[in-house]
Design a protein around this motif. Structure first.
Motif, mmCIF file in Angstrom:
data_model
loop_
_atom_site.group_PDB
_atom_site.id
_atom_site.type_symbol
_atom_site.label_atom_id
_atom_site.label_comp_id
_atom_site.label_asym_id
_atom_site.label_seq_id
_atom_site.Cartn_x
_atom_site.Cartn_y
_atom_site.Cartn_z
ATOM 1 N N TRP A 36 -0.949 5.297 1.650
ATOM 2 C CA TRP A 36 -0.474 6.881 1.220
ATOM 3 C C TRP A 36 -0.764 6.880 -0.070
ATOM 4 C CZ3 TRP A 36 0.871 10.486 4.650
ATOM 5 C CH2 TRP A 36 1.113 10.285 5.799
ATOM 6 N N TYR A 37 -1.020 8.127 -0.583
ATOM 7 C CA TYR A 37 -1.122 8.463 -1.911
ATOM 8 C C TYR A 37 -0.480 9.814 -2.450
ATOM 9 C CZ TYR A 37 -5.278 5.409 -2.738
ATOM 10 O OH TYR A 37 -6.207 4.332 -2.786
ATOM 11 N N ARG A 38 -0.047 9.962 -3.460
ATOM 12 C CA ARG A 38 0.477 11.281 -3.802
ATOM 13 C C ARG A 38 0.257 11.779 -5.175
ATOM 14 N NH1 ARG A 38 6.708 8.890 -5.002
ATOM 15 N NH2 ARG A 38 6.176 7.858 -6.853
ATOM 16 N N GLN A 39 0.294 12.864 -5.305
ATOM 17 C CA GLN A 39 -0.026 13.760 -6.227
ATOM 18 C C GLN A 39 0.977 14.804 -6.819
ATOM 19 O OE1 GLN A 39 -4.147 15.424 -6.656
ATOM 20 N NE2 GLN A 39 -4.196 15.159 -8.835
ATOM 21 N N ALA A 40 1.689 14.546 -8.035
ATOM 22 C CA ALA A 40 2.679 15.532 -8.457
ATOM 23 C C ALA A 40 1.802 16.700 -9.156
ATOM 24 C CB ALA A 40 3.656 14.710 -9.151
ATOM 25 N N GLU A 46 -1.646 8.965 -7.337
ATOM 26 C CA GLU A 46 -1.462 7.648 -7.322
ATOM 27 C C GLU A 46 -1.275 6.714 -5.987
ATOM 28 O OE1 GLU A 46 2.199 6.400 -9.258
ATOM 29 O OE2 GLU A 46 3.502 7.888 -8.087
ATOM 30 N N LEU A 47 -1.585 5.665 -5.863
ATOM 31 C CA LEU A 47 -1.634 5.035 -4.711
ATOM 32 C C LEU A 47 0.268 4.488 -4.457
ATOM 33 C CD1 LEU A 47 -2.301 3.458 -2.088
ATOM 34 C CD2 LEU A 47 -2.680 1.490 -3.651
ATOM 35 N N VAL A 48 0.733 5.075 -3.257
ATOM 36 C CA VAL A 48 2.434 4.887 -2.976
ATOM 37 C C VAL A 48 2.335 3.364 -2.280
ATOM 38 C CG1 VAL A 48 4.186 5.537 -1.990
ATOM 39 C CG2 VAL A 48 2.815 7.371 -2.995
ATOM 40 N N ALA A 49 1.583 3.389 -1.354
ATOM 41 C CA ALA A 49 1.862 2.165 -0.301
ATOM 42 C C ALA A 49 0.346 2.048 0.477
ATOM 43 C CB ALA A 49 2.801 2.187 0.452
ATOM 44 N N SER A 50 0.055 0.754 0.782
ATOM 45 C CA SER A 50 -0.998 0.620 1.556
ATOM 46 C C SER A 50 -0.753 -0.500 2.562
ATOM 47 C CB SER A 50 -2.215 0.242 0.664
ATOM 48 O OG SER A 50 -2.009 -0.983 0.054
ATOM 49 N N ILE A 51 -1.621 -0.720 3.689
ATOM 50 C CA ILE A 51 -1.191 -1.700 4.765
ATOM 51 C C ILE A 51 -2.406 -2.001 5.325
ATOM 52 C CG2 ILE A 51 -0.702 0.163 6.428
ATOM 53 C CD1 ILE A 51 1.251 -1.918 7.628
ATOM 54 N N THR A 52 -2.790 -3.258 5.316
ATOM 55 C CA THR A 52 -4.160 -3.677 5.869
ATOM 56 C C THR A 52 -3.901 -3.925 7.317
ATOM 57 O OG1 THR A 52 -3.302 -6.037 6.094
ATOM 58 C CG2 THR A 52 -4.443 -5.330 3.773
ATOM 59 N N GLY A 55 -1.328 -6.078 8.813
ATOM 60 C CA GLY A 55 0.058 -5.660 8.385
ATOM 61 C C GLY A 55 0.577 -6.286 7.036
ATOM 62 N N SER A 56 -0.349 -6.528 6.309
ATOM 63 C CA SER A 56 0.022 -6.874 4.566
ATOM 64 C C SER A 56 0.256 -5.687 4.049
ATOM 65 C CB SER A 56 -1.073 -7.762 4.098
ATOM 66 O OG SER A 56 -1.055 -8.942 4.684
ATOM 67 N N THR A 57 1.299 -5.657 3.365
ATOM 68 C CA THR A 57 1.780 -4.182 2.614
ATOM 69 C C THR A 57 1.707 -4.344 1.001
ATOM 70 O OG1 THR A 57 3.961 -4.753 2.751
ATOM 71 C CG2 THR A 57 3.077 -3.481 4.577
ATOM 72 N N ASN A 58 1.780 -3.337 0.295
ATOM 73 C CA ASN A 58 1.795 -3.393 -0.920
ATOM 74 C C ASN A 58 2.393 -1.782 -1.459
ATOM 75 O OD1 ASN A 58 0.721 -3.869 -3.724
ATOM 76 N ND2 ASN A 58 -0.511 -2.287 -3.633
ATOM 77 N N TYR A 59 3.114 -1.709 -2.444
ATOM 78 C CA TYR A 59 3.914 -0.718 -2.977
ATOM 79 C C TYR A 59 3.947 -0.440 -4.309
ATOM 80 C CZ TYR A 59 6.004 -1.089 1.812
ATOM 81 O OH TYR A 59 6.365 -1.408 3.053
ATOM 82 N N VAL A 60 3.794 0.865 -4.722
ATOM 83 C CA VAL A 60 4.018 0.956 -6.268
ATOM 84 C C VAL A 60 5.277 0.597 -6.449
ATOM 85 C CG1 VAL A 60 4.706 3.474 -5.942
ATOM 86 C CG2 VAL A 60 3.327 2.532 -8.131
ATOM 87 N N SER A 68 8.704 2.171 3.201
ATOM 88 C CA SER A 68 8.554 1.201 4.171
ATOM 89 C C SER A 68 7.259 1.802 4.833
ATOM 90 C CB SER A 68 9.368 0.649 5.141
ATOM 91 O OG SER A 68 8.828 -0.262 6.196
ATOM 92 N N ILE A 69 6.009 0.979 4.614
ATOM 93 C CA ILE A 69 4.664 1.532 5.354
ATOM 94 C C ILE A 69 4.615 0.758 6.774
ATOM 95 C CG2 ILE A 69 3.179 0.017 4.100
ATOM 96 C CD1 ILE A 69 1.240 2.393 4.075
#
Length: 120
Positions: A36-40, A46-52, A55-60, A68-69
């Protein structure tokens, strides 16, 4: 044709919660990392969160502890649960994924975006 369709955006008061969903459809053999990305307004996407796929996750940093993704590989769907929302979370949220089609092509696909507005 492959597409991502997002849903779940809307208007919420500060402190509230939203759950975004993004479903992939089309001639898909395999979906890799989903994000998930977002643009204000006036800002870069910008990248908000990702998941492989595993199931591995990454967050800004700005959403860590509040979001939670998750994903359902069988449904080809990724979710973003956002809690304790702040006005600065207001943005258009985009789903993104890299995938392999049934005719073995690598594609990067974006959703059309869903607007999240957090009022103070």
């Amino acid at each position: 044709q492959v597409q991502l369709v997002e849903s779940g955006g809307g208007l919420v008061q500060a402190g509230g919660s939203l759950r975004l969903s993004c479903a992939a459809s089309g001639s898909i053999f395999r979906i890799n990392t989903m994000g998930w990305y977002r643009q204000a307004p006036g800002k870069q996407r910008e990248l908000v969160a990702s998941i492989t796929r595993g199931g591995s996750t990454n967050y800004v940093d700005s959403v860590k502890g509040r979001s939670s993704i998750s994903r359902d590989n069988a449904k080809k769907t990724v979710y973003l649960q956002m809690n304790s929302l702040k006005p600065e979370d207001t943005a258009v949220y985009y789903c993104n994924t890299g995938l392999i089609t049934t005719d073995i092509r690598d594609l990067e696909v974006w959703g059309q975006g869903t607007l999240v507005t957090v009022s103070s």
